[in-house]
Design an enzyme around this catalytic site. Structure first.
Site, PDB file in Angstrom:
ATOM      1  N   SER A   1      17.841 -26.926 -15.272  1.00 56.01           N
ATOM      2  CA  SER A   1      18.788 -27.701 -14.469  1.00 56.01           C
ATOM      3  C   SER A   1      18.421 -29.182 -14.413  1.00 56.01           C
ATOM      4  O   SER A   1      19.258 -30.011 -14.042  1.00 56.01           O
ATOM      5  CB  SER A   1      18.848 -27.148 -13.041  1.00 56.01           C
ATOM      6  OG  SER A   1      17.569 -27.229 -12.427  1.00 56.01           O
ATOM      7  N   ASP A   2      17.184 -29.505 -14.748  1.00 59.59           N
ATOM      8  CA  ASP A   2      16.750 -30.895 -14.769  1.00 59.59           C
ATOM      9  C   ASP A   2      15.579 -31.018 -15.735  1.00 59.59           C
ATOM     10  O   ASP A   2      15.058 -30.004 -16.209  1.00 59.59           O
ATOM     11  CB  ASP A   2      16.353 -31.372 -13.373  1.00 59.59           C
ATOM     12  CG  ASP A   2      15.262 -30.516 -12.761  1.00 59.59           C
ATOM     13  OD1 ASP A   2      14.086 -30.877 -12.886  1.00 59.59           O
ATOM     14  OD2 ASP A   2      15.596 -29.460 -12.173  1.00 59.59           O
TER      15      ASP A   2
ATOM     16  N   GLU B   1       2.656 -34.261  -6.820  1.00 61.59           N
ATOM     17  CA  GLU B   1       2.011 -35.561  -6.990  1.00 61.59           C
ATOM     18  C   GLU B   1       0.793 -35.438  -7.897  1.00 61.59           C
ATOM     19  O   GLU B   1      -0.227 -36.084  -7.687  1.00 61.59           O
ATOM     20  CB  GLU B   1       1.640 -36.151  -5.624  1.00 61.59           C
ATOM     21  CG  GLU B   1       2.859 -36.432  -4.759  1.00 61.59           C
ATOM     22  CD  GLU B   1       2.524 -37.207  -3.499  1.00 61.59           C
ATOM     23  OE1 GLU B   1       1.403 -37.754  -3.410  1.00 61.59           O
ATOM     24  OE2 GLU B   1       3.401 -37.279  -2.616  1.00 61.59           O
TER      25      GLU B   1
ATOM     26  N   HIS C   1      12.581  -7.827   6.827  1.00 55.28           N
ATOM     27  CA  HIS C   1      13.356  -8.909   6.235  1.00 55.28           C
ATOM     28  C   HIS C   1      14.589  -8.459   5.475  1.00 55.28           C
ATOM     29  O   HIS C   1      15.394  -9.292   5.051  1.00 55.28           O
ATOM     30  CB  HIS C   1      12.464  -9.714   5.285  1.00 55.28           C
ATOM     31  CG  HIS C   1      11.248 -10.284   5.952  1.00 55.28           C
ATOM     32  ND1 HIS C   1      10.032  -9.627   5.946  1.00 55.28           N
ATOM     33  CD2 HIS C   1      11.080 -11.413   6.689  1.00 55.28           C
ATOM     34  CE1 HIS C   1       9.147 -10.352   6.616  1.00 55.28           C
ATOM     35  NE2 HIS C   1       9.752 -11.422   7.083  1.00 55.28           N
TER      36      HIS C   1
ATOM     37  N   ARG D   1      25.921 -26.729 -11.324  1.00 56.08           N
ATOM     38  CA  ARG D   1      24.808 -25.802 -11.522  1.00 56.08           C
ATOM     39  C   ARG D   1      25.276 -24.356 -11.626  1.00 56.08           C
ATOM     40  O   ARG D   1      24.909 -23.638 -12.545  1.00 56.08           O
ATOM     41  CB  ARG D   1      23.781 -25.954 -10.390  1.00 56.08           C
ATOM     42  CG  ARG D   1      23.058 -27.279 -10.460  1.00 56.08           C
ATOM     43  CD  ARG D   1      21.827 -27.316  -9.595  1.00 56.08           C
ATOM     44  NE  ARG D   1      21.113 -28.570  -9.794  1.00 56.08           N
ATOM     45  CZ  ARG D   1      19.819 -28.730  -9.569  1.00 56.08           C
ATOM     46  NH1 ARG D   1      19.090 -27.705  -9.145  1.00 56.08           N
ATOM     47  NH2 ARG D   1      19.245 -29.891  -9.771  1.00 56.08           N
TER      48      ARG D   1
ATOM     49  N   ARG E   1      14.120 -12.256 -12.080  1.00 55.88           N
ATOM     50  CA  ARG E   1      14.420 -13.533 -11.432  1.00 55.88           C
ATOM     51  C   ARG E   1      15.457 -14.286 -12.264  1.00 55.88           C
ATOM     52  O   ARG E   1      15.305 -14.422 -13.485  1.00 55.88           O
ATOM     53  CB  ARG E   1      13.156 -14.366 -11.282  1.00 55.88           C
ATOM     54  CG  ARG E   1      13.451 -15.822 -10.931  1.00 55.88           C
ATOM     55  CD  ARG E   1      12.307 -16.538 -10.282  1.00 55.88           C
ATOM     56  NE  ARG E   1      12.398 -17.978 -10.449  1.00 55.88           N
ATOM     57  CZ  ARG E   1      13.313 -18.759  -9.863  1.00 55.88           C
ATOM     58  NH1 ARG E   1      14.248 -18.228  -9.088  1.00 55.88           N
ATOM     59  NH2 ARG E   1      13.309 -20.064 -10.073  1.00 55.88           N
ATOM     60  N   ILE E   2      16.517 -14.758 -11.616  1.00 59.92           N
ATOM     61  CA  ILE E   2      17.494 -15.635 -12.255  1.00 59.92           C
ATOM     62  C   ILE E   2      17.512 -16.923 -11.437  1.00 59.92           C
ATOM     63  O   ILE E   2      17.786 -16.900 -10.246  1.00 59.92           O
ATOM     64  CB  ILE E   2      18.892 -14.997 -12.329  1.00 59.92           C
ATOM     65  CG1 ILE E   2      19.335 -14.447 -10.965  1.00 59.92           C
ATOM     66  CG2 ILE E   2      18.930 -13.893 -13.388  1.00 59.92           C
ATOM     67  CD1 ILE E   2      20.781 -13.988 -10.911  1.00 59.92           C
TER      68      ILE E   2
ATOM     69  N   GLU F   1       8.477 -19.402  -8.601  1.00 63.49           N
ATOM     70  CA  GLU F   1       8.431 -18.010  -8.157  1.00 63.49           C
ATOM     71  C   GLU F   1       7.885 -16.990  -9.154  1.00 63.49           C
ATOM     72  O   GLU F   1       7.347 -15.954  -8.763  1.00 63.49           O
ATOM     73  CB  GLU F   1       9.845 -17.551  -7.746  1.00 63.49           C
ATOM     74  CG  GLU F   1      10.374 -18.153  -6.468  1.00 63.49           C
ATOM     75  CD  GLU F   1      11.061 -19.495  -6.667  1.00 63.49           C
ATOM     76  OE1 GLU F   1      11.223 -20.242  -5.693  1.00 63.49           O
ATOM     77  OE2 GLU F   1      11.446 -19.809  -7.824  1.00 63.49           O
TER      78      GLU F   1
ATOM     79  N   ARG G   1      23.779 -18.428  -4.240  1.00 59.08           N
ATOM     80  CA  ARG G   1      23.883 -18.122  -5.669  1.00 59.08           C
ATOM     81  C   ARG G   1      23.946 -16.609  -5.862  1.00 59.08           C
ATOM     82  O   ARG G   1      24.613 -16.123  -6.778  1.00 59.08           O
ATOM     83  CB  ARG G   1      22.696 -18.703  -6.432  1.00 59.08           C
ATOM     84  CG  ARG G   1      22.861 -18.631  -7.955  1.00 59.08           C
ATOM     85  CD  ARG G   1      21.773 -19.429  -8.651  1.00 59.08           C
ATOM     86  NE  ARG G   1      21.909 -20.839  -8.330  1.00 59.08           N
ATOM     87  CZ  ARG G   1      20.909 -21.713  -8.386  1.00 59.08           C
ATOM     88  NH1 ARG G   1      19.693 -21.305  -8.735  1.00 59.08           N
ATOM     89  NH2 ARG G   1      21.102 -22.976  -8.090  1.00 59.08           N
TER      90      ARG G   1
ATOM     91  N   SER H   1      16.810 -21.600 -11.534  1.00 61.69           N
ATOM     92  CA  SER H   1      16.748 -22.862 -12.250  1.00 61.69           C
ATOM     93  C   SER H   1      15.297 -23.257 -12.476  1.00 61.69           C
ATOM     94  O   SER H   1      14.378 -22.758 -11.836  1.00 61.69           O
ATOM     95  CB  SER H   1      17.472 -23.952 -11.453  1.00 61.69           C
ATOM     96  OG  SER H   1      16.899 -24.079 -10.162  1.00 61.69           O
TER      97      SER H   1
ATOM     98  N   ARG I   1      18.308 -13.200   8.362  1.00 60.32           N
ATOM     99  CA  ARG I   1      17.864 -14.582   8.186  1.00 60.32           C
ATOM    100  C   ARG I   1      18.721 -15.345   7.179  1.00 60.32           C
ATOM    101  O   ARG I   1      18.277 -16.344   6.593  1.00 60.32           O
ATOM    102  CB  ARG I   1      16.394 -14.646   7.772  1.00 60.32           C
ATOM    103  CG  ARG I   1      15.442 -14.076   8.821  1.00 60.32           C
ATOM    104  CD  ARG I   1      14.004 -14.325   8.466  1.00 60.32           C
ATOM    105  NE  ARG I   1      13.123 -13.804   9.521  1.00 60.32           N
ATOM    106  CZ  ARG I   1      11.991 -14.363   9.867  1.00 60.32           C
ATOM    107  NH1 ARG I   1      11.568 -15.467   9.263  1.00 60.32           N
ATOM    108  NH2 ARG I   1      11.242 -13.838  10.818  1.00 60.32           N
TER     109      ARG I   1
ATOM    110  N   GLY J   1      16.912 -17.490  -6.163  1.00 64.34           N
ATOM    111  CA  GLY J   1      16.284 -18.028  -4.959  1.00 64.34           C
ATOM    112  C   GLY J   1      17.300 -18.300  -3.862  1.00 64.34           C
ATOM    113  O   GLY J   1      17.065 -18.000  -2.692  1.00 64.34           O
TER     114      GLY J   1
END
Length: 235
Positions: A203-204, A162, A4, A217, A87-88, A181, A24, A90, A43, A20
């Site tokens: 971000s939310d 859900e 990969h 963002r 990890r960076i 993650e 970005r 949102s 990929r 992710g």
């Protein structure tokens, strides 16, 4: 090269930042690094290596969710000997005092399940950040004057959740934010004896419903990247 990651040996730095979104990764590399080279595009999961204040850094996209991140982190560690992985990304805020655009430094990452669950079976492993990175990130955030929260997050294995009952318990128990993650990153770092941290921008918000527009963002994520880079080389 791996299945990969198409980078040649030596092209990946010991310090790797993991957004992710591959675009970005491109934005962060072009904005914060010097002498940038594209080292992976297998990929479409872009990876770049450059320098920051004289230090070699790779910024490699990891995709969405723990299974995808697990692929890249396993190969970065086992095949390229990455030693520090941050990890960076949102996250969604889950507490009233956590606002959109704030930064969360994740001390722990709770989860329902991860790709590593099959190893632990009935044992509930508690993934946590590397202390030296955590301390350095908090110091960097304080010096920048960035509104930052330190504590536990929730790494979900679904985006369209859900389970309002589960979210209620996360909020009740002080979970600061939700992403997809970090728990697997922390678990793999523990397994291989590497350093890991997640520095996240809200971000939310799950309670208020507020969210950053997509065009805002990236420009709102600069503090997070600077904090991660500073922490990586000040421990």
């Amino acid at each position: 090269m791996t299945i990969h990651i198409g980078a040649e040996q030596g092209a990946i730095a010991e310090t790797v930042l993991l957004p992710g979104d591959p675009y970005r990764a491109k934005w962060a590399a072009e904005t914060f690094l010097s002498d940038v080279q594209l080292v992976n595009q297998v990929r479409g999961m872009l990876g770049f290596t450059g320098t920051w204040n004289g230090h070699r850094v790779t910024i490699q996209g990891s995709g969405m969710g723990m299974p995808s991140l697990s692929i890249y982190v396993n190969e970065l560690i086992r095949d390229y000997d990455a030693k520090t992985l941050i990890r960076i990304g949102s996250c969604g805020g889950m507490q009233d005092h956590v606002a959109v655009r704030d930064v969360i430094v994740a001390m722990t990452a709770s989860t329902v399940t991860t790709p590593s669950r099959g190893i632990f079976k009935e044992f509930n492993f508690a993934p946590c950040a590397d202390w030296s990175l955590l301390r350095a990130a908090v110091t960097a955030a304080e010096e920048r004057g960035t509104k930052t929260h330190v504590g536990g997050i929730y790494s979900s294995d679904v985006f369209y959740d859900e389970r309002p009952d589960l979210n209620e318990q996360m909020v009740r128990h002080g979970i600061l934010g939700v992403e997809m993650e970090a728990a697997e990153l922390y678990t793999l770092a523990a397994r291989y004896g590497r350093r890991a941290l997640a520095v996240l921008t809200v971000s939310d918000h799950l309670i208020t419903g507020e969210a950053l527009p997509s065009d805002q963002r990236e420009t709102s994520f600069g503090d997070m990247v600077e904090i991660a880079l500073t922490a990586a080389f000040n421990t």
